[in-house]
Scaffold this motif. Structure first.
Motif, PDB file in Angstrom:
ATOM      1  N   MET A  25      88.026 127.839  34.578  1.00 50.04           N
ATOM      2  CA  MET A  25      88.597 127.174  35.807  1.00 50.04           C
ATOM      3  C   MET A  25      89.654 126.065  35.434  1.00 50.04           C
ATOM      4  SD  MET A  25      85.259 126.831  37.974  1.00 50.04           S
ATOM      5  CE  MET A  25      86.337 126.224  39.459  1.00 50.04           C
ATOM      6  N   PHE A  26      89.635 125.589  34.347  1.00 47.96           N
ATOM      7  CA  PHE A  26      90.461 124.178  34.038  1.00 47.96           C
ATOM      8  C   PHE A  26      91.437 124.477  33.064  1.00 47.96           C
ATOM      9  CE2 PHE A  26      86.876 122.235  36.320  1.00 47.96           C
ATOM     10  CZ  PHE A  26      87.402 121.739  37.305  1.00 47.96           C
ATOM     11  N   PHE A  27      91.149 125.472  31.935  1.00 47.19           N
ATOM     12  CA  PHE A  27      92.086 125.698  31.015  1.00 47.19           C
ATOM     13  C   PHE A  27      92.984 126.867  31.196  1.00 47.19           C
ATOM     14  CE2 PHE A  27      88.782 124.239  27.665  1.00 47.19           C
ATOM     15  CZ  PHE A  27      89.001 123.041  28.013  1.00 47.19           C
ATOM     16  N   LEU A  28      94.188 126.389  31.593  1.00 45.43           N
ATOM     17  CA  LEU A  28      95.411 127.514  32.240  1.00 45.43           C
ATOM     18  C   LEU A  28      96.201 127.821  30.953  1.00 45.43           C
ATOM     19  CD1 LEU A  28      96.136 126.501  35.616  1.00 45.43           C
ATOM     20  CD2 LEU A  28      94.656 128.031  34.856  1.00 45.43           C
ATOM     21  N   HIS A  29      95.991 127.329  29.540  1.00 44.61           N
ATOM     22  CA  HIS A  29      96.765 127.680  28.502  1.00 44.61           C
ATOM     23  C   HIS A  29      96.700 129.174  28.341  1.00 44.61           C
ATOM     24  CE1 HIS A  29      98.000 128.083  24.417  1.00 44.61           C
ATOM     25  NE2 HIS A  29      98.373 126.771  24.342  1.00 44.61           N
ATOM     26  N   PRO A  30      97.960 129.841  28.127  1.00 44.95           N
ATOM     27  CA  PRO A  30      97.843 131.539  27.888  1.00 44.95           C
ATOM     28  C   PRO A  30      96.677 131.866  27.127  1.00 44.95           C
ATOM     29  CG  PRO A  30      99.959 130.802  28.276  1.00 44.95           C
ATOM     30  CD  PRO A  30      98.927 129.524  28.094  1.00 44.95           C
ATOM     31  N   ALA A  31      96.640 131.272  25.778  1.00 46.13           N
ATOM     32  CA  ALA A  31      95.568 131.808  24.894  1.00 46.13           C
ATOM     33  C   ALA A  31      94.284 131.739  25.450  1.00 46.13           C
ATOM     34  CB  ALA A  31      95.658 131.044  23.553  1.00 46.13           C
ATOM     35  N   CYS A  32      93.944 130.478  26.011  1.00 48.43           N
ATOM     36  CA  CYS A  32      92.676 130.470  26.679  1.00 48.43           C
ATOM     37  C   CYS A  32      92.112 131.333  27.583  1.00 48.43           C
ATOM     38  CB  CYS A  32      92.347 128.937  27.214  1.00 48.43           C
ATOM     39  SG  CYS A  32      92.494 127.449  25.873  1.00 48.43           S
ATOM     40  N   LEU A  33      93.114 131.795  28.610  1.00 43.02           N
ATOM     41  CA  LEU A  33      92.980 132.752  29.539  1.00 43.02           C
ATOM     42  C   LEU A  33      92.709 134.256  29.032  1.00 43.02           C
ATOM     43  CD1 LEU A  33      95.803 131.757  32.165  1.00 43.02           C
ATOM     44  CD2 LEU A  33      93.412 131.213  32.312  1.00 43.02           C
ATOM     45  N   ARG A 250     101.830 123.441  30.703  1.00 37.75           N
ATOM     46  CA  ARG A 250     102.088 123.222  32.088  1.00 37.75           C
ATOM     47  C   ARG A 250     103.246 124.620  32.560  1.00 37.75           C
ATOM     48  NH1 ARG A 250     106.910 118.815  31.232  1.00 37.75           N
ATOM     49  NH2 ARG A 250     108.568 120.344  30.624  1.00 37.75           N
ATOM     50  N   TYR A 251     103.486 124.889  33.590  1.00 39.33           N
ATOM     51  CA  TYR A 251     104.277 126.040  34.030  1.00 39.33           C
ATOM     52  C   TYR A 251     105.467 125.743  34.838  1.00 39.33           C
ATOM     53  CZ  TYR A 251     100.302 129.019  32.584  1.00 39.33           C
ATOM     54  OH  TYR A 251      99.459 129.610  32.047  1.00 39.33           O
ATOM     55  N   TYR A 252     105.274 124.419  35.439  1.00 37.76           N
ATOM     56  CA  TYR A 252     106.488 123.811  36.272  1.00 37.76           C
ATOM     57  C   TYR A 252     106.818 122.623  35.740  1.00 37.76           C
ATOM     58  CZ  TYR A 252     105.045 127.570  39.431  1.00 37.76           C
ATOM     59  OH  TYR A 252     104.888 128.773  40.080  1.00 37.76           O
ATOM     60  N   PRO A 253     108.223 122.175  35.927  1.00 38.36           N
ATOM     61  CA  PRO A 253     109.296 122.953  36.223  1.00 38.36           C
ATOM     62  C   PRO A 253     109.630 124.100  35.118  1.00 38.36           C
ATOM     63  CG  PRO A 253     109.911 121.056  35.485  1.00 38.36           C
ATOM     64  CD  PRO A 253     108.654 120.847  35.369  1.00 38.36           C
ATOM     65  N   LYS A 256     105.718 124.682  28.992  1.00 35.59           N
ATOM     66  CA  LYS A 256     105.725 123.790  27.748  1.00 35.59           C
ATOM     67  C   LYS A 256     104.158 123.554  27.546  1.00 35.59           C
ATOM     68  CE  LYS A 256     107.036 119.440  25.750  1.00 35.59           C
ATOM     69  NZ  LYS A 256     108.019 118.304  25.992  1.00 35.59           N
ATOM     70  N   GLY A 257     103.670 123.662  26.258  1.00 30.96           N
ATOM     71  CA  GLY A 257     102.595 123.244  25.743  1.00 30.96           C
ATOM     72  C   GLY A 257     102.513 122.723  24.567  1.00 30.96           C
ATOM     73  N   HIS A 258     101.310 122.445  24.130  1.00 32.22           N
ATOM     74  CA  HIS A 258     101.155 121.668  22.871  1.00 32.22           C
ATOM     75  C   HIS A 258     101.499 122.488  21.909  1.00 32.22           C
ATOM     76  CE1 HIS A 258      99.086 119.748  19.531  1.00 32.22           C
ATOM     77  NE2 HIS A 258      98.922 118.587  20.402  1.00 32.22           N
ATOM     78  N   GLY A 259     102.264 121.790  20.607  1.00 33.82           N
ATOM     79  CA  GLY A 259     102.748 122.619  19.566  1.00 33.82           C
ATOM     80  C   GLY A 259     101.494 123.189  18.804  1.00 33.82           C
ATOM     81  N   LEU A 260     102.023 124.419  18.048  1.00 31.58           N
ATOM     82  CA  LEU A 260     101.102 125.123  17.188  1.00 31.58           C
ATOM     83  C   LEU A 260     100.978 124.318  15.869  1.00 31.58           C
ATOM     84  CD1 LEU A 260      99.530 127.800  16.807  1.00 31.58           C
ATOM     85  CD2 LEU A 260     101.460 128.601  15.377  1.00 31.58           C
TER      86      LEU A 260
END
Length: 296
Positions: A25-33, A250-253, A256-260
């Motif tokens: 529910m709380f992790f919206l990182h694409p990899a986590c999804l 984040r998706y807006y604006p 951007k996510g945490h760097g690999l």
């Protein structure tokens, strides 16, 4: 196929589902999804077989597509404009991506709850919370089993009415409505009578009284201790990693996510292990069983 994870202590089962559902529910990182979606699908298919395959691909996937299309139709935030709709509103990459992420999160949580209903039976829930919140635990367990029980009873009533020509498929529109109302009236009566009988039955057994004991065949053995330790270790690392931003996206604006980095990879690897724990346990138990059979 028997599920080995279901045979573990109710505390282990409940803690696992709390962890994976909360993270989904709380992790919206694409990899986590993607990770959570894949393992929720896989575990639901392992538990329910062909029924889960039909439900996942005939209901869940269309729901994902529809939900993903709804967001960009009403949400026009984002800096990456792909085109403009007929009404002049922009269609942005961020709104499409967030719609897909929200849809994936929704069906992932639904899949995990379907696995929860298959593993966490009402007696397990009452075992865990019967002494702390006896009335609430009883109501919650009754709610969980109400839908399948109501569905089965509705099918029986419908079949019996069909035998006497009073099914919703018989007659004209007005006649069908009357038959449908009759069936619903029977079901409402059954629900009320069943609730009263259950309440009287539990009261006569002294449910909720102070000092009342209850039989339980659950024992917290060494296997459960190892499973709880693994859940705590992996889940704790995932939680700490998320607090330090490893699961941030984040998706807006703009997206951007945490760097690999090694830290991010280790956090995602731990999340994979956490989501895969039931399947790992099943593979491990199947391997042990095959080794025992080979020695006979």
């Amino acid at each position: 196929m028997k599920d080995a994870f279901s045979s573990y202590h109710p505390l282990v089962n409940f803690l696992y589902f709390v962890m994976v559902i909360a993270c989904s529910m709380f992790f919206l990182h694409p990899a986590c999804l993607i990770i959570s979606l894949f393992f929720s699908f896989a575990y639901s298919i392992y538990l329910n077989g062909k029924k889960a395959i039909r439900f996942n691909f005939l209901v869940m996937l269309p729901m994902l597509i529809i939900t993903a299309l709804i967001n960009p139709a009403f949400n026009h935030e984002g800096v990456t404009i792909l085109t403009y709709l007929e009404n002049g509103n922009p269609l942005t990459l961020e709104s499409i991506t967030f719609g897909v992420a929200s849809a994936a999160m929704l069906i992932t949580v639904i899949c995990w709850f379907s696995c929860y209903n298959a593993v966490m039976t009402s007696d397990k829930f009452i075992y865990l919370f019967g002494k702390l919140i006896p009335a609430m635990s009883l109501i919650f367990s009754m709610v969980l089993r109400f839908v399948p029980t109501f569905k089965a009873q509705f099918q029986r009533v419908s079949d019996s009415q069909k035998c006497v020509g009073r099914d919703i498929s018989n007659g004209g529109v007005i006649t069908r409505i009357r038959h449908g109302i009759r069936i619903m009236s029977i079901m409402i009566t059954w629900v009320l009578e069943n609730a009263i009988e259950t309440s009287d039955s539990m009261r006569s057994r002294g449910y909720g009284l102070k000092g009342r004991t209850a039989y339980s065949n659950y024992t917290f053995d060494r296997r459960d201790q190892w499973a709880l330790a693994a859940l705590t270790l992996v889940g704790g690392y995932v939680l700490i990693s998320s607090l330090y931003g490893a699961m941030y996206f984040r998706y807006y604006p703009s997206m951007k996510g945490h760097g690999l980095s090694a830290f991010t990879i280790s956090a995602l690897g731990s999340y994979v292990v956490m989501c895969a724990i039931p399947l790992i346990m099943n593979v491990w138990e199947d391997r042990k069983w095959k080794l025992l059979q080979s020695k006979i």
